[in-house]
Scaffold this motif. Structure first.
Motif, PDB file in Angstrom:
ATOM      1  N   ARG A   1       0.828  -9.228   8.713  1.00 48.74           N
ATOM      2  CA  ARG A   1       0.138  -8.692   7.539  1.00 48.74           C
ATOM      3  C   ARG A   1       0.380  -7.185   7.430  1.00 48.74           C
ATOM      4  NH1 ARG A   1      -4.386 -10.659   8.674  1.00 48.74           N
ATOM      5  NH2 ARG A   1      -5.188  -8.891   9.840  1.00 48.74           N
ATOM      6  N   GLU A   2       0.337  -6.479   8.563  1.00 48.33           N
ATOM      7  CA  GLU A   2       0.600  -5.033   8.548  1.00 48.33           C
ATOM      8  C   GLU A   2       2.030  -4.732   8.110  1.00 48.33           C
ATOM      9  OE1 GLU A   2      -0.478  -3.702  12.456  1.00 48.33           O
ATOM     10  OE2 GLU A   2      -2.627  -3.755  12.010  1.00 48.33           O
ATOM     11  N   ALA A   3       2.985  -5.519   8.578  1.00 48.37           N
ATOM     12  CA  ALA A   3       4.385  -5.329   8.174  1.00 48.37           C
ATOM     13  C   ALA A   3       4.546  -5.576   6.681  1.00 48.37           C
ATOM     14  CB  ALA A   3       5.300  -6.247   8.984  1.00 48.37           C
ATOM     15  N   PHE A   4       3.888  -6.615   6.176  1.00 45.19           N
ATOM     16  CA  PHE A   4       3.956  -6.934   4.745  1.00 45.19           C
ATOM     17  C   PHE A   4       3.307  -5.821   3.927  1.00 45.19           C
ATOM     18  CE2 PHE A   4       2.358  -9.224   0.942  1.00 45.19           C
ATOM     19  CZ  PHE A   4       3.593  -9.563   0.405  1.00 45.19           C
ATOM     20  N   ASP A   5       2.176  -5.294   4.405  1.00 41.03           N
ATOM     21  CA  ASP A   5       1.504  -4.202   3.696  1.00 41.03           C
ATOM     22  C   ASP A   5       2.372  -2.953   3.641  1.00 41.03           C
ATOM     23  OD1 ASP A   5      -0.678  -5.827   3.213  1.00 41.03           O
ATOM     24  OD2 ASP A   5      -1.909  -4.969   4.828  1.00 41.03           O
ATOM     25  N   ARG A   6       3.101  -2.653   4.745  1.00 44.33           N
ATOM     26  CA  ARG A   6       4.023  -1.512   4.738  1.00 44.33           C
ATOM     27  C   ARG A   6       5.136  -1.728   3.718  1.00 44.33           C
ATOM     28  NH1 ARG A   6       3.224  -1.940  10.256  1.00 44.33           N
ATOM     29  NH2 ARG A   6       5.214  -2.976  10.560  1.00 44.33           N
TER      30      ARG A   6
ATOM     31  N   LYS B   1       5.001  -3.616   1.006  1.00 41.49           N
ATOM     32  CA  LYS B   1       4.418  -3.492  -0.335  1.00 41.49           C
ATOM     33  C   LYS B   1       4.243  -2.026  -0.715  1.00 41.49           C
ATOM     34  CE  LYS B   1       0.684  -5.935  -0.126  1.00 41.49           C
ATOM     35  NZ  LYS B   1      -0.533  -6.726  -0.397  1.00 41.49           N
ATOM     36  N   ALA B   2       3.807  -1.199   0.236  1.00 38.56           N
ATOM     37  CA  ALA B   2       3.618   0.227  -0.042  1.00 38.56           C
ATOM     38  C   ALA B   2       4.953   0.894  -0.367  1.00 38.56           C
ATOM     39  CB  ALA B   2       2.948   0.914   1.140  1.00 38.56           C
ATOM     40  N   GLU B   3       5.985   0.549   0.375  1.00 39.49           N
ATOM     41  CA  GLU B   3       7.307   1.118   0.098  1.00 39.49           C
ATOM     42  C   GLU B   3       7.817   0.684  -1.270  1.00 39.49           C
ATOM     43  OE1 GLU B   3      10.237   0.617   3.197  1.00 39.49           O
ATOM     44  OE2 GLU B   3       8.733   0.970   4.756  1.00 39.49           O
ATOM     45  N   LEU B   4       7.608  -0.585  -1.597  1.00 35.83           N
ATOM     46  CA  LEU B   4       8.052  -1.076  -2.907  1.00 35.83           C
ATOM     47  C   LEU B   4       7.250  -0.434  -4.031  1.00 35.83           C
ATOM     48  CD1 LEU B   4       8.656  -4.853  -2.120  1.00 35.83           C
ATOM     49  CD2 LEU B   4      10.378  -3.101  -2.603  1.00 35.83           C
ATOM     50  N   ALA B   5       5.957  -0.267  -3.833  1.00 37.92           N
ATOM     51  CA  ALA B   5       5.122   0.369  -4.854  1.00 37.92           C
ATOM     52  C   ALA B   5       5.597   1.790  -5.103  1.00 37.92           C
ATOM     53  CB  ALA B   5       3.659   0.350  -4.426  1.00 37.92           C
ATOM     54  N   GLN B   6       5.940   2.500  -4.027  1.00 38.99           N
ATOM     55  CA  GLN B   6       6.447   3.861  -4.166  1.00 38.99           C
ATOM     56  C   GLN B   6       7.773   3.865  -4.925  1.00 38.99           C
ATOM     57  OE1 GLN B   6       7.031   5.829  -0.419  1.00 38.99           O
ATOM     58  NE2 GLN B   6       7.362   7.821  -1.352  1.00 38.99           N
TER      59      GLN B   6
END
Length: 83
Positions: free
Chosen positions: A48-53, A55-60
């Protein structure tokens, strides 16, 4: 599926905590069941932490202005990755 046997040493405090969660008094039938559940939950947390990272990179990346993007050929990408 292959199985592995592991030996875990616990101090008295942790041992008592495990004992309280196993058997008639606890939510698990045995220590192995408890350990498997803990490991599965930890694995899910790491994923989940890897997926959240990600998602954050993609959002940026999606939030970047169009001018931040530049066209690249496949050869450009390959050359950049070799460097």
């Amino acid at each position: 599926m292959a199985q592995t046997t592991m030996t875990v040493r616990l101090n008295e405090t942790l041992s008592e905590f495990v004992a309280a969660n196993v058997g008639e008094r606890g939510a698990y039938e045995n220590v192995s069941e408890y350990m498997r559940d803990l490991i599965r939950r930890d694995k899910e947390r790491v994923e989940r932490e890897a997926f959240d990272r990600l998602k954050a990179e993609l959002a940026q990346a999606y939030a970047a202005p169009e001018s931040a993007y530049k066209p690249l050929t496949a050869a450009d990408v390959i050359a950049r990755n070799k460097a």
